[in-house]
Write an enzyme that holds these catalytic residues in place. Structure first.
Site, PDB file in Angstrom:
ATOM      1  N   LYS A  83     -15.166  33.270  30.600  1.00 44.01           N
ATOM      2  CA  LYS A  83     -13.948  33.642  31.331  1.00 44.01           C
ATOM      3  C   LYS A  83     -13.843  32.699  32.523  1.00 44.01           C
ATOM      4  O   LYS A  83     -14.214  33.043  33.647  1.00 44.01           O
ATOM      5  CB  LYS A  83     -14.020  35.107  31.741  1.00 44.01           C
ATOM      6  CG  LYS A  83     -12.665  35.732  31.955  1.00 44.01           C
ATOM      7  CD  LYS A  83     -12.756  37.245  31.924  1.00 44.01           C
ATOM      8  CE  LYS A  83     -11.555  37.904  32.560  1.00 44.01           C
ATOM      9  NZ  LYS A  83     -10.278  37.563  31.958  1.00 44.01           N
TER      10      LYS A  83
ATOM     11  N   ARG B  74     -20.818  40.050  31.935  1.00 37.24           N
ATOM     12  CA  ARG B  74     -19.982  38.983  31.372  1.00 37.24           C
ATOM     13  C   ARG B  74     -19.817  37.850  32.377  1.00 37.24           C
ATOM     14  O   ARG B  74     -19.865  36.670  32.028  1.00 37.24           O
ATOM     15  CB  ARG B  74     -18.617  39.542  30.948  1.00 37.24           C
ATOM     16  CG  ARG B  74     -17.755  38.518  30.219  1.00 37.24           C
ATOM     17  CD  ARG B  74     -16.523  39.140  29.580  1.00 37.24           C
ATOM     18  NE  ARG B  74     -15.586  39.634  30.574  1.00 37.24           N
ATOM     19  CZ  ARG B  74     -14.479  40.314  30.287  1.00 37.24           C
ATOM     20  NH1 ARG B  74     -14.186  40.604  29.031  1.00 37.24           N
ATOM     21  NH2 ARG B  74     -13.671  40.735  31.233  1.00 37.24           N
TER      22      ARG B  74
HETATM   23  N1  PXG Z   1      -8.655  37.889  26.180  1.00 36.28           N
HETATM   24  C1  PXG Z   1      -8.439  37.106  27.241  1.00 36.28           C
HETATM   25  C2  PXG Z   1      -8.229  35.664  27.037  1.00 36.28           C
HETATM   26  C3  PXG Z   1      -8.463  37.653  28.528  1.00 36.28           C
HETATM   27  O1  PXG Z   1      -8.295  36.863  29.576  1.00 36.28           O
HETATM   28  C4  PXG Z   1      -8.847  39.829  27.539  1.00 36.28           C
HETATM   29  C5  PXG Z   1      -8.845  39.222  26.301  1.00 36.28           C
HETATM   30  C6  PXG Z   1      -9.112  41.293  27.622  1.00 36.28           C
HETATM   31  O2  PXG Z   1     -10.424  41.531  28.132  1.00 36.28           O
HETATM   32  P1  PXG Z   1     -10.766  42.807  29.011  1.00 36.28           P
HETATM   33  O3  PXG Z   1     -12.181  42.630  29.417  1.00 36.28           O
HETATM   34  O4  PXG Z   1      -9.826  42.766  30.188  1.00 36.28           O
HETATM   35  O5  PXG Z   1     -10.538  43.996  28.167  1.00 36.28           O
HETATM   36  C7  PXG Z   1      -8.666  39.035  28.693  1.00 36.28           C
HETATM   37  C8  PXG Z   1      -8.669  39.616  30.064  1.00 36.28           C
HETATM   38  C9  PXG Z   1      -3.404  38.933  33.334  1.00 36.28           C
HETATM   39  C10 PXG Z   1      -4.808  38.634  32.977  1.00 36.28           C
HETATM   40  O6  PXG Z   1      -3.030  38.645  34.491  1.00 36.28           O
HETATM   41  C11 PXG Z   1      -5.426  39.273  31.922  1.00 36.28           C
HETATM   42  C12 PXG Z   1      -6.753  38.996  31.628  1.00 36.28           C
HETATM   43  C13 PXG Z   1      -7.381  38.074  32.364  1.00 36.28           C
HETATM   44  C14 PXG Z   1      -6.751  37.421  33.384  1.00 36.28           C
HETATM   45  C15 PXG Z   1      -5.449  37.703  33.716  1.00 36.28           C
HETATM   46  O7  PXG Z   1      -2.677  39.466  32.492  1.00 36.28           O
HETATM   47  N2  PXG Z   1      -7.331  39.677  30.576  1.00 36.28           N
END
Ligand code: PXG
Length: 288
Positions: free
Chosen positions: A149, A50
């Site tokens: 991301k 990713r």
């Molecule tokens: N959507 C978004 C917009 C994200 O940033 C997820 C979904 C979940 O994806 P994963 O791969 O983690 O299952 C994310 C990722 C935080 C924080 O501090 C959380 C994310 C990214 C950056 C910071 O809570 N989650």
């Protein structure tokens, strides 16, 4: 704590970057948040894939092989004696001059922080979250692909603040057409009867690694899971709901915009999925 910055491990207090780094000046860069469980990095290859795709989408050439990136992540955990934790891996456009053009940046910046993580307080896993819809919309794909991301999280941060202003910890974000995209840092799943529904990435959802793992668990268990457009009406009238994310894992939701989900208690399927997820994180990882 030792932090990896541009080729070296340094003490936390010495971990510094230039004020001319375009990651800071313009949010020009990409990142990953990754979990370490019992000395295993969860789905490391998927996170790196990713990251590579995010970098490609913003035309940021990564001069490192996937193995080199994996080695930096694993070494960051070892240097800090971590067995369980959260890894923040960041690649920036690098140091350049003032001005938007990335041409002044000759090499990307790289940072790896291996630390611990604070989950949502335990009571939310047993009682469920109450969330609201944020007025701030998810990034329009015509502006910036929401699958990237990137270091630009301002609209998600605004949505998070809108949640907090409304007395909630999370907010549902819609895309510019009004369909549900995801929450500010978590993907969304709802159940209607025996079918689980989740927005597709083209509705503005990040292709969450946790989301993918949960879909794998559901399909292996013979459960019905469909990626589709969801309206708020379908969320309000769902029988069960949860969110997925690297930090949150699988967290139940019991109320959205004042509407009770199901009977307002945490769904049994959600609890079972969280348990299955805890089982696979110990099997589906790269040993550091
Ligand atoms: N959507 C978004 C917009 C994200 O940033 C997820 C979904 C979940 O994806 P994963 O791969 O983690 O299952 C994310 C990722 C935080 C924080 O501090 C959380 C994310 C990214 C950056 C910071 O809570 N989650």
């Amino acid at each position: 704590m030792k932090v990896y910055v541009n080729g070296q491990f340094v003490d936390e207090a010495e971990a510094k970057i230039s004020v001319f780094d375009h990651g800071l000046l313009y949010g020009d860069g990409v990142f990953e948040g990754i979990r370490l469980y019992d000395g295993c990095v969860f789905r490391l290859d998927e996170h790196l894939e990713r990251l590579e795709k995010s970098a490609k989408a913003i035309m940021l050439n990564l001069p490192w092989s996937r193995q080199e990136l994996a080695d930096i992540i694993c070494e960051s955990c070892r240097q800090n004696g971590l067995k369980n934790g959260y890894i923040r891996f960041i690649v920036t456009r690098g140091v350049g001059s003032l001005g938007l053009s990335p041409k002044s940046c000759t090499e990307p910046g790289i940072i790896c922080i291996a630390d611990t993580i604070s989950l949502y307080p335990e009571e939310f896993y047993t009682q469920g979250l109450r969330i609201i819809t944020a007025p701030t919309r998810r990034m329009n794909p015509a502006a910036l692909a929401p699958m990237v991301k990137s270091l630009n999280y301002l609209n998600n941060i605004l949505a998070k603040m809108e949640a907090q202003n409304g007395g909630c910890l999370e907010a549902l974000m819609l895309n510019d057409e009004g369909y549900v995209a995801e929450c500010t840092g978590d993907n969304v799943f709802i159940r209607h009867h025996d079918t689980w529904l989740t927005p597709a990435y083209y509705a503005g959802a990040l292709k969450g690694v946790t989301r993918g793992a949960v879909i794998d668990i559901m399909r292996e268990a013979g459960m019905n899971v469909v990626e589709t457009n969801l309206t708020r009406y379908e969320v309000w009238t769902a029988d069960e709901m949860f969110l997925t994310g690297t930090a949150a894992e699988v967290i139940p939701v019991v109320e959205v915009d004042g509407r009770t989900i199901g009977d307002g208690s945490v769904g049994q399927q959600t609890l079972d999925l969280l348990q299955s997820f805890h089982r696979i994180v110990r099997e589906d990882g790269t040993q550091i």
